[in-house]
Each structure stands twice: as structure tokens, then as C-alpha cells.
Design a protein around this motif. Structure first.
Motif, PDB file in Angstrom:
ATOM      1  N   LYS A  76      32.721   9.413  70.964  1.00 15.12           N
ATOM      2  CA  LYS A  76      34.079   9.952  71.158  1.00 15.12           C
ATOM      3  C   LYS A  76      35.144   8.871  71.043  1.00 15.12           C
ATOM      4  N   ASN A  77      34.731   7.648  70.739  1.00 12.82           N
ATOM      5  CA  ASN A  77      35.682   6.532  70.631  1.00 12.82           C
ATOM      6  C   ASN A  77      36.544   6.407  71.890  1.00 12.82           C
ATOM      7  N   THR A  78      35.911   6.533  73.024  1.00 11.43           N
ATOM      8  CA  THR A  78      36.655   6.581  74.279  1.00 11.43           C
ATOM      9  C   THR A  78      35.977   5.707  75.330  1.00 11.43           C
ATOM     10  N   VAL A  79      36.806   5.023  76.100  1.00 13.25           N
ATOM     11  CA  VAL A  79      36.341   4.276  77.253  1.00 13.25           C
ATOM     12  C   VAL A  79      36.977   4.890  78.491  1.00 13.25           C
ATOM     13  N   TYR A  80      36.234   4.860  79.581  1.00 12.24           N
ATOM     14  CA  TYR A  80      36.686   5.507  80.814  1.00 12.24           C
ATOM     15  C   TYR A  80      36.741   4.500  81.952  1.00 12.24           C
TER      16      TYR A  80
END
Length: 124
Positions: A76-80
Motif C-alpha cells: 500500500k506504499n504506506t507507513v503507520y
């Protein structure tokens, strides 16, 4: 050129939780180490947590230890940034950043790209 957009900030009571997200575009996300920094009013920006491209964690100071956690979803090309047990002193603008040097992920100079930031306010 990598673009980073943070979301998920807001107002929360002390003891509550928030999850910040940082969506990346314009580059190969899985190549980058990703970090979270924060800047409180009147203070310098400080390192919070980072995660390497392989998923290894880089930890900051004790102020968030055991309360904050970082993760990434390369699909998702996402960091949390999961933030639990929030305290008023966690109030700050939170920034995500992308960098290629693993050994510099705890330092601002390790990052080439920065998001615009998202405000987190913790009320007492």
C-alpha cells in the motif's frame, strides 16, 4: 521524487490512541527507510521511530517507548505510527520522511523527502 502525505492526526484525550498514516507516491517505496519525527511548539524537531526497508525498527528516546509502534505495508506504499496511551506532552506536528541510508534513519540528515505534517493534540 517521492511525495509523502500524512493523515490521521487530530484531537484526543490523554490515554487515548491514534494511528497516523503516511502514503508515499512517486518512487519505489520498498527501497526506502521510513521515519516519523515530531515537533512541539517552541521545540526542535525530534526523532520518534523509523523502520528500514526490510522492516527493522529504529528506536528513538524513552519518551515513546512501549507506547508507539511503527509498521509499514509495502503493498500500500504506506507507513503507520500507532500511538497508544497518549500524553499531553505528545502534542506536536508529526512528520513522516523517506530516506535511503539505514545508518542515518534516526537523524534528519538521513532523509531526502518529507511530508507536510499532521497535527496531534492531546488534551489533559
Amino acid at each position: 521524487q517521492v511525495q509523502l502525505v500524512e493523515s490521521g492526526g487530530g484531537l484526543v484525550q490523554a490515554g487515548g490512541s491514534l494511528r497516523l498514516s503516511c502514503a508515499a507516491s512517486g518512487g519505489t517505496f520498498s527501497n526506502y527507510g521510513m521515519g516519523w519525527f515530531r515537533q512541539a511548539p517552541g521545540k526542535e524537531r525530534e526523532f520518534v521511530l523509523a523502520i528500514t526497508w526490510r522492516g527493522g525498527r529504529v528506536y528513538g528516546g524513552d519518551s515513546v517507548k512501549g507506547r508507539f509502534a511503527i509498521s509499514r505495508d509495502n503493498a500500500k506504499n504506506t507507513v503507520y505510527l500507532q500511538m497508544n496511551s497518549l500524553k499531553p506532552e505528545d502534542t506536536a506536528v508529526y512528520y513522516c520522511a523517506a530516506g535511503l541510508s539505514e545508518r542515518l534513519l534516526s537523524r534528519e540528515e538521513g532523509y531526502a523527502y518529507w511530508g507536510q505534517g499532521t497535527q496531534v493534540t492531546v488534551s489533559s
